[in-house]
Design a protein around this motif. Sequence first.
Motif, short mmCIF file in Angstrom:
data_model
loop_
_atom_site.label_atom_id
_atom_site.label_comp_id
_atom_site.label_asym_id
_atom_site.label_seq_id
_atom_site.Cartn_x
_atom_site.Cartn_y
_atom_site.Cartn_z
N GLY A 53 -3.79 -7.95 1.06
CA GLY A 53 -2.34 -8.10 1.17
C GLY A 53 -1.75 -7.23 2.26
O GLY A 53 -0.88 -7.67 3.03
N VAL A 54 -2.23 -5.98 2.35
CA VAL A 54 -1.75 -5.07 3.40
C VAL A 54 -2.12 -5.62 4.77
O VAL A 54 -1.33 -5.57 5.72
N TYR A 55 -3.33 -6.16 4.90
CA TYR A 55 -3.78 -6.72 6.18
C TYR A 55 -2.85 -7.84 6.64
O TYR A 55 -2.44 -7.88 7.81
N TYR A 56 -2.50 -8.74 5.72
CA TYR A 56 -1.60 -9.83 6.08
C TYR A 56 -0.22 -9.30 6.49
O TYR A 56 0.45 -9.86 7.35
N ALA A 57 0.21 -8.19 5.86
CA ALA A 57 1.55 -7.67 6.11
C ALA A 57 1.67 -6.93 7.43
O ALA A 57 2.73 -6.99 8.08
N VAL A 58 0.60 -6.22 7.86
CA VAL A 58 0.73 -5.34 9.03
C VAL A 58 -0.21 -5.74 10.16
O VAL A 58 -0.31 -5.02 11.16
N HIS A 59 -0.87 -6.89 10.05
CA HIS A 59 -1.88 -7.29 11.03
C HIS A 59 -1.32 -7.29 12.45
O HIS A 59 -0.28 -7.89 12.74
N HIS A 60 -2.01 -6.58 13.37
CA HIS A 60 -1.66 -6.52 14.80
C HIS A 60 -0.22 -6.08 15.02
O HIS A 60 0.44 -6.55 15.95
N GLY A 61 0.25 -5.19 14.17
CA GLY A 61 1.59 -4.65 14.32
C GLY A 61 1.53 -3.14 14.45
O GLY A 61 0.45 -2.53 14.41
N PRO A 62 2.67 -2.49 14.58
CA PRO A 62 2.68 -1.03 14.76
C PRO A 62 2.15 -0.27 13.54
O PRO A 62 1.77 0.89 13.67
N ARG A 63 2.12 -0.92 12.37
CA ARG A 63 1.60 -0.25 11.17
C ARG A 63 0.19 -0.73 10.83
O ARG A 63 -0.25 -0.62 9.69
N ALA A 64 -0.53 -1.25 11.79
CA ALA A 64 -1.88 -1.78 11.53
C ALA A 64 -2.83 -0.72 11.00
O ALA A 64 -3.78 -1.04 10.27
N ILE A 65 -2.56 0.54 11.30
CA ILE A 65 -3.43 1.60 10.81
C ILE A 65 -3.43 1.68 9.28
O ILE A 65 -4.36 2.22 8.68
N SER A 66 -2.42 1.09 8.64
CA SER A 66 -2.38 1.07 7.17
C SER A 66 -3.59 0.35 6.60
O SER A 66 -4.14 0.75 5.57
N THR A 67 -4.01 -0.71 7.27
CA THR A 67 -5.21 -1.42 6.81
C THR A 67 -6.44 -0.54 6.93
O THR A 67 -7.28 -0.51 6.02
N ALA A 68 -6.55 0.20 8.03
CA ALA A 68 -7.69 1.09 8.21
C ALA A 68 -7.71 2.17 7.13
O ALA A 68 -8.77 2.55 6.63
N VAL A 69 -6.53 2.68 6.78
CA VAL A 69 -6.44 3.69 5.71
C VAL A 69 -6.89 3.10 4.39
O VAL A 69 -7.66 3.72 3.63
N MET A 70 -6.45 1.88 4.09
CA MET A 70 -6.86 1.22 2.85
C MET A 70 -8.36 0.98 2.82
O MET A 70 -9.01 1.14 1.77
N VAL A 71 -8.93 0.61 3.95
CA VAL A 71 -10.37 0.38 4.01
C VAL A 71 -11.13 1.69 3.80
O VAL A 71 -12.17 1.72 3.13
N GLY A 72 -10.61 2.79 4.35
CA GLY A 72 -11.23 4.10 4.09
C GLY A 72 -11.21 4.44 2.62
O GLY A 72 -12.18 4.98 2.07
N ILE A 73 -10.10 4.14 1.94
CA ILE A 73 -10.01 4.37 0.49
C ILE A 73 -11.01 3.49 -0.24
O ILE A 73 -11.64 3.92 -1.23
N CYS A 74 -11.18 2.26 0.23
CA CYS A 74 -12.15 1.35 -0.39
C CYS A 74 -13.56 1.90 -0.27
O CYS A 74 -14.36 1.80 -1.21
N HIS A 75 -13.90 2.46 0.87
CA HIS A 75 -15.23 3.05 1.04
C HIS A 75 -15.41 4.24 0.11
O HIS A 75 -16.51 4.46 -0.43
N PHE A 76 -14.37 5.03 -0.08
CA PHE A 76 -14.45 6.12 -1.04
C PHE A 76 -14.72 5.57 -2.44
O PHE A 76 -15.60 6.05 -3.15
N ALA A 77 -13.98 4.54 -2.83
CA ALA A 77 -14.14 3.96 -4.16
C ALA A 77 -15.51 3.32 -4.33
O ALA A 77 -16.13 3.41 -5.40
#
Length: 415
Positions: free
Chosen positions: A260-284
């Motif tokens: 959902g975050v990817y769809y919301a911020v894809h290729h936009g100024p907040r795209a780093i939010s997806t990378a942060v979420m993916v980092g959290i996923c790797h932790f989990a």
Amino acid sequence: MVAAVFLMQPIGQALAQVLNVAVILVRDNSHNLQAMRCGLDTKYEYECRQSIDGIWRIVIGVGAVPALLAILFRFMLPDSGMYNLEVRRKSELVMRNVAKVYGGSGLQVDARSIPLDPVPNEPEPDMPIQFSRRDMYRYFIKDRNWLYLLGTSGTWFILDVALCGFGLDNRVVLADMWATKRKVPNWADTLPVWQTDYTEPCNTIYDVLLTQAKHYLLTVSIGSILGCAAFIFMAKYFPRRQFLTASFVSLAILFSATGGVYYAVHHGPRAISTAVMVGICHFAFNFGANSLTFLIPAEIFPTTYRCFCHGISAAAGKLGSIVAVFMVYSINNKYEAIMKQGLVFLLFAGIGAVGAIFSWAYLPDIQRRGSDGQLANPTLEELGEGLRRAEAEGQVFTVREKWALFQFRWKGPQV
């Protein structure tokens, strides 16, 4: 200890990226990669080919050193005492190894508690031969321990389908998640294969390689290492089977949210939010399911079949990664939308949730709660007794039996 061994996987992956960066910087210092604008200018094309070609050879060559050291250390690593005692039936060897570790007087062992080696010309007791058809039939079929193997193999298979299907260590996927602007239309279809970031077509090979390493370390390595380290300290506080089930469910929710975050911020100024979420996923992933699918098969099988069943479970995981590659390949060839990675997140989140069914229905409760409410770990010998002991303790297996028990507890006995 097994969890600490598993921690070496993300540490090794991170060190590989650090080595890659170091080789690139050294090459730039000695061959002026930036000045030659490798990949963009053709003036120094031959020199660039030689320099860049040497980078991967150095990285691969250095990577062979730890593998050779591991082989050498393996020859110095003795088999475990239980393996020598139960499988090889070498009690004298067990005593010698114990003396090496604890010293001659460091450990008092009652020799009467250890079976003696077979005496020549004396008939051995009528016991099944290890890995014989008779013994394997008894353990896997008659005692129904194939259910354990189904549980460990099924969870590992589903985990690797989900983990590899997300493609979170793929350089193109990482570049796409970090991109803060859309593709350059006239350039996207003519870029070379090494150019993974379609939004920066003027980057040289030097720039691309450094960016790839940075993305991997920030998005994948940090979360994975922290997840494994946290698991080492917290593993004894959670019942492992229940924690694995909860981990699969939470990962499905977490990756759905990431989609959902990817769809919301894809290729936009907040795209780093997806990378942060993916980092959290790797932790989990590494705090739960990834570590536990490696740990549980090392605990619940007897000494005789522990490596055998652990290997089959791991092979099921590799099969899952192959299935994931074919699934992603099909999506990439049939789905042309620019934001198809979001679909991949949502699709494989649902697949990951299936792992919760296998861990819930086909794995035993490993820890026991004492009278004080604290979790206690049984010995490997107790766990190795398999399904019969677990059922004697009141545990039930298979989806049908679990569902029947759930209905009984929910509705009560039916008159």
